[in-house]
Design a protein around this motif. Sequence first.
Motif, PDB file in Angstrom:
ATOM      1  N   VAL A 402       0.839  -1.197   0.000  1.00 48.71           N
ATOM      2  CA  VAL A 402       0.000   0.000   0.000  1.00 48.71           C
ATOM      3  C   VAL A 402       0.874   1.247   0.000  1.00 48.71           C
ATOM      4  CG1 VAL A 402      -1.622   1.335   1.407  1.00 48.71           C
ATOM      5  CG2 VAL A 402      -1.993  -1.125   1.066  1.00 48.71           C
ATOM      6  N   GLU A 403       1.964   1.199   0.750  1.00 45.22           N
ATOM      7  CA  GLU A 403       2.869   2.357   0.815  1.00 45.22           C
ATOM      8  C   GLU A 403       3.511   2.628  -0.539  1.00 45.22           C
ATOM      9  OE1 GLU A 403       1.805   0.933   4.602  1.00 45.22           O
ATOM     10  OE2 GLU A 403       2.865  -0.192   3.020  1.00 45.22           O
ATOM     11  N   ASP A 404       3.807   1.564  -1.302  1.00 45.93           N
ATOM     12  CA  ASP A 404       4.361   1.759  -2.639  1.00 45.93           C
ATOM     13  C   ASP A 404       3.375   2.493  -3.535  1.00 45.93           C
ATOM     14  OD1 ASP A 404       6.780   0.424  -2.103  1.00 45.93           O
ATOM     15  OD2 ASP A 404       5.901  -1.531  -2.598  1.00 45.93           O
ATOM     16  N   VAL A 405       2.110   2.089  -3.464  1.00 47.19           N
ATOM     17  CA  VAL A 405       1.094   2.738  -4.290  1.00 47.19           C
ATOM     18  C   VAL A 405       0.964   4.209  -3.914  1.00 47.19           C
ATOM     19  CG1 VAL A 405      -1.356   2.774  -4.902  1.00 47.19           C
ATOM     20  CG2 VAL A 405      -0.157   0.586  -4.632  1.00 47.19           C
ATOM     21  N   GLU A 406       0.864   4.470  -2.637  1.00 51.75           N
ATOM     22  CA  GLU A 406       0.615   5.840  -2.188  1.00 51.75           C
ATOM     23  C   GLU A 406       1.847   6.727  -2.349  1.00 51.75           C
ATOM     24  OE1 GLU A 406      -0.929   5.265   1.750  1.00 51.75           O
ATOM     25  OE2 GLU A 406      -2.903   4.657   0.999  1.00 51.75           O
ATOM     26  N   GLY A 407       3.026   6.129  -2.422  1.00 56.10           N
ATOM     27  CA  GLY A 407       4.233   6.919  -2.595  1.00 56.10           C
ATOM     28  C   GLY A 407       4.642   7.150  -4.031  1.00 56.10           C
ATOM     29  N   TRP A 408       3.940   6.483  -4.965  1.00 52.09           N
ATOM     30  CA  TRP A 408       4.320   6.589  -6.369  1.00 52.09           C
ATOM     31  C   TRP A 408       4.287   8.020  -6.919  1.00 52.09           C
ATOM     32  CZ3 TRP A 408       6.585   3.733 -10.059  1.00 52.09           C
ATOM     33  CH2 TRP A 408       6.384   4.086 -11.404  1.00 52.09           C
ATOM     34  N   PRO A 409       3.263   8.813  -6.681  1.00 46.43           N
ATOM     35  CA  PRO A 409       3.257  10.178  -7.226  1.00 46.43           C
ATOM     36  C   PRO A 409       4.427  11.019  -6.742  1.00 46.43           C
ATOM     37  CG  PRO A 409       1.068   9.549  -6.570  1.00 46.43           C
ATOM     38  CD  PRO A 409       1.985   8.507  -6.022  1.00 46.43           C
ATOM     39  N   ASP A 410       4.891  10.785  -5.519  1.00 46.67           N
ATOM     40  CA  ASP A 410       6.071  11.515  -5.053  1.00 46.67           C
ATOM     41  C   ASP A 410       7.295  11.129  -5.870  1.00 46.67           C
ATOM     42  OD1 ASP A 410       4.610  12.830  -3.090  1.00 46.67           O
ATOM     43  OD2 ASP A 410       5.006  11.277  -1.584  1.00 46.67           O
ATOM     44  N   LEU A 411       7.366   9.867  -6.282  1.00 45.45           N
ATOM     45  CA  LEU A 411       8.468   9.457  -7.156  1.00 45.45           C
ATOM     46  C   LEU A 411       8.370  10.142  -8.514  1.00 45.45           C
ATOM     47  CD1 LEU A 411       8.637   5.613  -6.458  1.00 45.45           C
ATOM     48  CD2 LEU A 411      10.274   7.347  -5.715  1.00 45.45           C
ATOM     49  N   ILE A 412       7.146  10.259  -9.024  1.00 41.14           N
ATOM     50  CA  ILE A 412       6.959  10.960 -10.297  1.00 41.14           C
ATOM     51  C   ILE A 412       7.380  12.420 -10.162  1.00 41.14           C
ATOM     52  CG2 ILE A 412       5.242  11.755 -11.970  1.00 41.14           C
ATOM     53  CD1 ILE A 412       5.814   8.828 -12.300  1.00 41.14           C
ATOM     54  N   ASP A 413       6.982  13.050  -9.061  1.00 39.00           N
ATOM     55  CA  ASP A 413       7.365  14.444  -8.845  1.00 39.00           C
ATOM     56  C   ASP A 413       8.873  14.625  -8.781  1.00 39.00           C
ATOM     57  OD1 ASP A 413       4.860  15.568  -8.876  1.00 39.00           O
ATOM     58  OD2 ASP A 413       4.588  15.524  -6.700  1.00 39.00           O
ATOM     59  N   ALA A 414       9.564  13.618  -8.305  1.00 40.67           N
ATOM     60  CA  ALA A 414      11.016  13.719  -8.128  1.00 40.67           C
ATOM     61  C   ALA A 414      11.799  13.453  -9.410  1.00 40.67           C
ATOM     62  CB  ALA A 414      11.471  12.743  -7.040  1.00 40.67           C
ATOM     63  N   VAL A 415      11.132  12.975 -10.453  1.00 37.20           N
ATOM     64  CA  VAL A 415      11.835  12.668 -11.697  1.00 37.20           C
ATOM     65  C   VAL A 415      12.360  13.946 -12.344  1.00 37.20           C
ATOM     66  CG1 VAL A 415      11.524  11.808 -14.060  1.00 37.20           C
ATOM     67  CG2 VAL A 415      10.571  10.544 -12.130  1.00 37.20           C
ATOM     68  N   THR A 416      13.611  13.932 -12.733  1.00 35.37           N
ATOM     69  CA  THR A 416      14.233  15.084 -13.382  1.00 35.37           C
ATOM     70  C   THR A 416      14.397  14.831 -14.873  1.00 35.37           C
ATOM     71  OG1 THR A 416      16.496  14.259 -13.101  1.00 35.37           O
ATOM     72  CG2 THR A 416      15.537  15.522 -11.262  1.00 35.37           C
ATOM     73  N   ALA A 417      14.728  15.883 -15.591  1.00 36.44           N
ATOM     74  CA  ALA A 417      14.982  15.747 -17.023  1.00 36.44           C
ATOM     75  C   ALA A 417      16.127  14.780 -17.284  1.00 36.44           C
ATOM     76  CB  ALA A 417      15.286  17.114 -17.625  1.00 36.44           C
ATOM     77  N   GLU A 418      17.149  14.823 -16.457  1.00 31.09           N
ATOM     78  CA  GLU A 418      18.281  13.915 -16.629  1.00 31.09           C
ATOM     79  C   GLU A 418      17.867  12.479 -16.356  1.00 31.09           C
ATOM     80  OE1 GLU A 418      21.830  12.017 -17.246  1.00 31.09           O
ATOM     81  OE2 GLU A 418      21.042  13.916 -17.991  1.00 31.09           O
ATOM     82  N   ASP A 419      16.964  12.243 -15.398  1.00 26.46           N
ATOM     83  CA  ASP A 419      16.472  10.888 -15.139  1.00 26.46           C
ATOM     84  C   ASP A 419      15.801  10.308 -16.383  1.00 26.46           C
ATOM     85  OD1 ASP A 419      17.295  10.983 -12.467  1.00 26.46           O
ATOM     86  OD2 ASP A 419      15.344  11.726 -11.777  1.00 26.46           O
ATOM     87  N   VAL A 420      14.981  11.123 -17.045  1.00 32.05           N
ATOM     88  CA  VAL A 420      14.268  10.668 -18.230  1.00 32.05           C
ATOM     89  C   VAL A 420      15.244  10.417 -19.372  1.00 32.05           C
ATOM     90  CG1 VAL A 420      12.488  11.253 -19.926  1.00 32.05           C
ATOM     91  CG2 VAL A 420      12.176  11.870 -17.518  1.00 32.05           C
ATOM     92  N   ARG A 421      16.169  11.337 -19.572  1.00 31.74           N
ATOM     93  CA  ARG A 421      17.170  11.161 -20.631  1.00 31.74           C
ATOM     94  C   ARG A 421      17.985   9.893 -20.397  1.00 31.74           C
ATOM     95  NH1 ARG A 421      21.860  10.959 -22.149  1.00 31.74           N
ATOM     96  NH2 ARG A 421      22.565  10.921 -19.976  1.00 31.74           N
ATOM     97  N   ALA A 422      18.416   9.684 -19.151  1.00 26.05           N
ATOM     98  CA  ALA A 422      19.214   8.507 -18.825  1.00 26.05           C
ATOM     99  C   ALA A 422      18.415   7.218 -18.999  1.00 26.05           C
ATOM    100  CB  ALA A 422      19.747   8.618 -17.398  1.00 26.05           C
ATOM    101  N   ALA A 423      17.120   7.248 -18.670  1.00 24.30           N
ATOM    102  CA  ALA A 423      16.284   6.063 -18.856  1.00 24.30           C
ATOM    103  C   ALA A 423      16.222   5.668 -20.328  1.00 24.30           C
ATOM    104  CB  ALA A 423      14.885   6.309 -18.307  1.00 24.30           C
TER     105      ALA A 423
END
Length: 446
Positions: A402-423
Amino acid sequence: MHSGMIARMVALVALLLPAVATAAQPVSTFRLDNGMEVVVIEDHRAPVVTHMVWYRVGAADEPAGHSGIAHFFEHLMFKGTHQIPEGAFSKVVAENGGQDNAFTSWDYTGYFQRIAADRLGLVMGMEADRMRNLVLNERLVATERDVILEERNSRTDNDPGSLFREQMNAALYMNHPYGVPIIGWRHEIEELGLPEALEFYRRYYAPDNAILVVAGDVNPEAVLELAKTHYGSIAPSNNPPDARPQEPPQLAARRLEMRDARVRQPYVMRQYLVPTYEAEAPGTAAALSVLANVLGKGITSRFSQQIEIADRIAVSTGAFYNDSARDRTAFTIYGVPAPGHTLAEVEAALDAEIARLVAEGPTEEELDRIKRKTRTDLIHAQDDVAGLARLYGSALAVGLTVEDVEGWPDLIDAVTAEDVRAAAENWLLPAHSVTGYLMGTDGEAG
């Protein structure tokens, strides 16, 4: 449910997963003494309830040579017990003003009823009854096997797109059972019988391999007491699914071409083998989710803006990432050529946009738009309590919390442009992909 419907359901879950930060409805969790997990989502706006049981077994857990048994058994679960006669389960639910259905994926099998809140005890008792007391015989198994063979014929064998996706999955997964279709291979479905069905049932359909999700106009303590009454006395099997074989390192790009006279609109599809959500590195899944949005989600995506609108090479493009899986999953891109253009041109255009993203990264405007949409989706998600029940159930069924589900949007908020480029740079690698062309029998691929 048909594997195509399951794929769409899984895509919906993947869309909603970034949309739930801290649910407006309170979420409570319990565990019965026999190992059954219980999740209660309160929503008192209407006197209705969604009751779901998720089994942590799906098509990827089937014995070798018995493909389709998980989906086959989903059908058999509606055949009846000594308390509920053959074919009466859904009839009883309907007579009480409710609806019910079931679904199978590679990772889980689920059963649900949506009914008036004061009928929760009724459907819970019925579901608990068929967890261990199903009555089967050769006649029932043979009849339902014929139904599934016809389902495969009508929804897969008569649809070149479905056959193509089967071939793509089989090419992507050389060793992992995700390469086997959920509905099963026809020649193996034909051999499924009563012994295989009973063995599967006795091993996997038990409370310690199940998750109960109840969402709606309920009180958590009252749900817990009902769960103890109906499910609490059922003995655990102490026999979880075996560890699955995993993929070896992919050393070379794979390609396939499929021709079928029934194809009216050719398209190119590519699948990359990528990580799913992993507790040790959840940021990777978040970055891949944002990457799919940047590349191919909607009219504002890069594929759409450049390949469809600016260059007019394709009439449709897209990208999607399935983060709701237990093991390594697929990041998929596709393109449908515009008149006068070829599959090879579309493939080259898709590659060019990925290369540009790797070189430049996404813009801050793109990231802000995706994150705003995430928060907007959160508001809409709260209006669908049945959707929330599916969201939490599917997450727990693949090993999340449940904590993983509820914490997911915070992970999305933390994604940076460099994270996306590196992915994109690290995971959208040709050597880790399968590219397929689906074509008619006339015309050239290039």
